[in-house]
Design an enzyme around this catalytic site. Structure first.
Site, PDB file in Angstrom:
ATOM      1  N   ASP A  98      38.500 -55.467  18.466  1.00 10.43           N
ATOM      2  CA  ASP A  98      39.014 -55.185  17.130  1.00 10.43           C
ATOM      3  C   ASP A  98      40.479 -54.762  17.213  1.00 10.43           C
ATOM      4  O   ASP A  98      40.877 -54.066  18.151  1.00 10.43           O
ATOM      5  CB  ASP A  98      38.218 -54.044  16.497  1.00 10.43           C
ATOM      6  CG  ASP A  98      37.446 -54.469  15.266  1.00 10.43           C
ATOM      7  OD1 ASP A  98      38.094 -54.985  14.342  1.00 10.43           O
ATOM      8  OD2 ASP A  98      36.218 -54.286  15.232  1.00 10.43           O
ATOM      9  N   ASP A 200      40.826 -56.606  11.709  1.00 11.28           N
ATOM     10  CA  ASP A 200      40.254 -55.855  10.607  1.00 11.28           C
ATOM     11  C   ASP A 200      41.147 -55.982   9.378  1.00 11.28           C
ATOM     12  O   ASP A 200      42.374 -55.903   9.483  1.00 11.28           O
ATOM     13  CB  ASP A 200      40.130 -54.387  11.033  1.00 11.28           C
ATOM     14  CG  ASP A 200      39.433 -53.528  10.015  1.00 11.28           C
ATOM     15  OD1 ASP A 200      38.254 -53.788   9.739  1.00 11.28           O
ATOM     16  OD2 ASP A 200      40.070 -52.587   9.500  1.00 11.28           O
ATOM     17  N   GLU A 269      39.026 -60.825   9.354  1.00 10.02           N
ATOM     18  CA  GLU A 269      38.088 -60.384   8.321  1.00 10.02           C
ATOM     19  C   GLU A 269      38.816 -60.397   6.986  1.00 10.02           C
ATOM     20  O   GLU A 269      39.882 -59.786   6.850  1.00 10.02           O
ATOM     21  CB  GLU A 269      37.602 -58.963   8.632  1.00 10.02           C
ATOM     22  CG  GLU A 269      36.736 -58.380   7.525  1.00 10.02           C
ATOM     23  CD  GLU A 269      36.707 -56.856   7.525  1.00 10.02           C
ATOM     24  OE1 GLU A 269      35.647 -56.300   7.224  1.00 10.02           O
ATOM     25  OE2 GLU A 269      37.746 -56.232   7.819  1.00 10.02           O
ATOM     26  N   HIS A 330      28.522 -54.464  11.194  1.00  8.64           N
ATOM     27  CA  HIS A 330      28.468 -53.006  11.172  1.00  8.64           C
ATOM     28  C   HIS A 330      28.814 -52.407   9.819  1.00  8.64           C
ATOM     29  O   HIS A 330      28.828 -51.171   9.679  1.00  8.64           O
ATOM     30  CB  HIS A 330      29.444 -52.457  12.226  1.00  8.64           C
ATOM     31  CG  HIS A 330      30.878 -52.786  11.913  1.00  8.64           C
ATOM     32  ND1 HIS A 330      31.363 -54.080  11.940  1.00  8.64           N
ATOM     33  CD2 HIS A 330      31.914 -52.010  11.549  1.00  8.64           C
ATOM     34  CE1 HIS A 330      32.634 -54.070  11.606  1.00  8.64           C
ATOM     35  NE2 HIS A 330      32.999 -52.827  11.360  1.00  8.64           N
ATOM     36  N   ASP A 331      29.067 -53.243   8.815  1.00  8.02           N
ATOM     37  CA  ASP A 331      29.486 -52.747   7.505  1.00  8.02           C
ATOM     38  C   ASP A 331      28.479 -53.024   6.394  1.00  8.02           C
ATOM     39  O   ASP A 331      28.683 -52.569   5.266  1.00  8.02           O
ATOM     40  CB  ASP A 331      30.823 -53.378   7.102  1.00  8.02           C
ATOM     41  CG  ASP A 331      32.019 -52.717   7.772  1.00  8.02           C
ATOM     42  OD1 ASP A 331      31.910 -51.533   8.130  1.00  8.02           O
ATOM     43  OD2 ASP A 331      33.051 -53.385   7.936  1.00  8.02           O
TER      44      ASP A 331
END
Length: 536
Positions: A98, A200, A269, A330-331
């Site tokens: 990330d 991100d 993302e 993970h979100d």
């Protein structure tokens, strides 16, 4: 295969806090990731993606970086990262990490200097603005985590911008020194042997310097961004606070850097009012992102019509761009729970969802535990860690339920830790542990392994074009084609048998992935939660 490894590749996302703890503190670490890499390699995926492990006060669990070139001590040290990369490469796995470029922690040295005065060397490294004459924030922009996107700082007598927590101030990418500093940080990790970056909030780097108010979402249009209806962020059209045209120039700089390191990749993302339009824009040509993913299949909307609509829109709107598909991360709530309310056979449902993910045109991002068919974990309010969930409880329970520790064994600590885990381990997860499923040849884990292994050997599924069939009712049908192979895919995401005329003359039905779809009298016959693959 003729494409680069990332194009059509399978990326296994690891949330390090919850993967494997080797020192008993209840928090996963880099040594734990390295210890479990043989398991990941046994899935025959192409790469791992590591969520942030950088130095951080952990108010947003690593997405608030205080040192872009440091490993937080809770995860280990730089030597641990180097060992991880070496072992991953030995096992044939690429390593993607990330990069949280749009904002830092408020204890990052850059921000601590910037907030001291209006004329220090880093005064313009963050987004500062004077108040309105009445002392209120400069505009109506909102934070995704609730409330205004502006926080007052008494030292400068100005507001600073934060799209997330107040402890995550946004960097000012209009400043060329900021852009170069972040490029230098990425070069640091590339020099360490890193194979790529998951970027991100890749469309959040720039803001409109005019600081215009965002307009409201029209009353006749749905609020569909994040935590729809609960979060006031969804009430605005995000015209001025993200997805600015200047972002494309920075993406070009990023790609120029990556091109100096052959065989590396960028995946972005994208959260946006118009995600598909943004994905097409950001992956067009050879000078921007290699691939991107949106939240179309990470939303609460589901069912055959929704999936068909998403695939149709991507086929028509993405052009030469390249998607990276995900059903869980993970979100968001794990897909077996998010889409599977009322499903009477969760294991079969989990398997057919993996068949969906692995047969779309594009690359694949698989979240840890997805291969086990894990549902969303139950986390009581008193155990919550996620500030997002705490803010909007109980209508929105946050992200902790998808972040609980990986269940390696059925024991109380799930083989994850000898201490107290940072989030509680759901007993339902321990019943689906790796150890338990390894011993059952018909388990979800072993079926998914078999499916991945087979998929990786099919040129049409890795490289091929996709032709969607519209008139197949509740059955999802498409053909994947290369010059050397044509493969019909038919999926039943429902709990009832589907019989529908085959859209094409079918040759051999492929049995290798273990699904039970069949051909009868020219019809596709799909039992509940089953799939059919057939060569044409």
């Amino acid at each position: 295969m003729t494409q680069p490894w990332w194009k059509g590749g399978i990326i296994y996302q690891i949330y390090p806090r919850s993967f494997m703890d080797t020192n008993g503190d209840g928090i996963g670490d880099l040594k734990g990731v390295t210890e479990k890499l043989p398991y990941v390699a046994s899935l025959e995926v192409d790469a791992i993606w590591l969520s942030p492990f950088f130095t951080s006060p952990m108010k947003d669990f690593g997405y608030d970086v205080s040192d872009y070139r440091g490993v937080d001590p809770m995860f280990g040290d730089m030597a641990d990262y180097q060992t991880l990369v070496k072992e991953a490469h030995r096992l044939g796995l690429k390593v993607i990490i990330d990069q949280v470029l749009s904002h830092t922690s408020d204890v990052h040295a850059w921000f601590e200097e910037s907030r001291q005065s209006r004329d220090n060397p880093k005064a313009d490294w963050f987004v500062w603005a004077d108040p309105k004459p009445d002392g209120t924030p400069p505009n109506n922009w909102l934070s995704i985590f609730g409330g205004s996107a502006w926080t007052w700082d008494s030292r400068r007598a100005q507001y600073y911008l934060h799209n997330f927590l107040a402890s995550q101030p946004d960097l000012n990418f209009h400043n060329p020194d900021v852009r170069q500093a972040q490029l230098d940080n990425m070069r640091f990790w590339l020099d360490m042997g890193t194979d790529g970056f998951r970027l991100d909030t890749v469309n959040f780097y720039y803001h409109s310097q005019g600081l215009e108010d965002n307009p409201p979402v029209p009353a006749d249009q749905p609020k569909t961004f994040v935590a729809s209806g609960v979060n006031p962020y969804t009430y605005q059209r995000h015209v001025y606070d993200l997805s600015q045209p200047e972002n494309l120039d920075f993406l070009a700089d990023l790609r120029q850097l990556m091109d100096q390191y052959p065989d590396t990749t960028l995946v972005g993302e994208i959260g946006d009012d118009k995600p598909l339009e943004r994905m097409a824009e950001y992956t067009r040509g050879d000078g921007r992102l290699h691939m991107a993913y949106s939240f179309d299949l990470l939303s609460d909307r589901h069912g055959p019509d929704w999936v068909r609509d998403v695939v149709r829109r991507f086929q028509c709107g993405l052009g030469e761009g390249w998607p990276c598909w995900a059903l869980s991360n993970h979100d968001v709530v794990r897909v077996v729970s998010r889409w599977g309310e009322g499903v009477d056979d969760p294991a079969a449902y989990a398997r057919v969802l993996m068949a969906l993910l692995l047969t779309l045109r594009g690359s694949v991002s698989m979240y840890q535990g997805e291969e086990l068919g894990l549902p969303e974990a139950r986390v009581p309010f008193e155990a919550l860690q996620d500030p997002y969930g705490i803010e909007f409880w109980p209508e929105f329970k946050g992200r902790d339920g998808c972040r609980t520790p990986m269940p390696w064994t059925p024991q109380p600590g799930a083989g994850f830790t000898t201490g107290d885990p940072w989030l509680p381990i759901d007993p339902a997860h321990r019943e689906l542990s790796v150890q338990g499923q390894e011993q059952d040849p018909d388990s979800t884990l072993n079926r998914v392994r078999e499916l991945i292994r087979w998929r990786q050997q099919q040129p049409a599924l890795v490289e091929g074009d996709l032709e969607l069939f519209e008139d197949t009712g509740d059955a999802l049908c498409w053909v994947r084609r290369t010059d050397e192979q044509s493969l019909l895919v038919a999926l039943n995401l429902t709990g009832r048998e589907i019989r529908t005329p085959s859209p094409l003359a079918v040759g051999k039905v492929v049995r290798e992935p273990g699904f039970e779809g069949r051909i009868e009298g020219g019809d596709l016959v799909l039992p509940p939660y089953q799939a059919l693959f057939a060569e044409l």
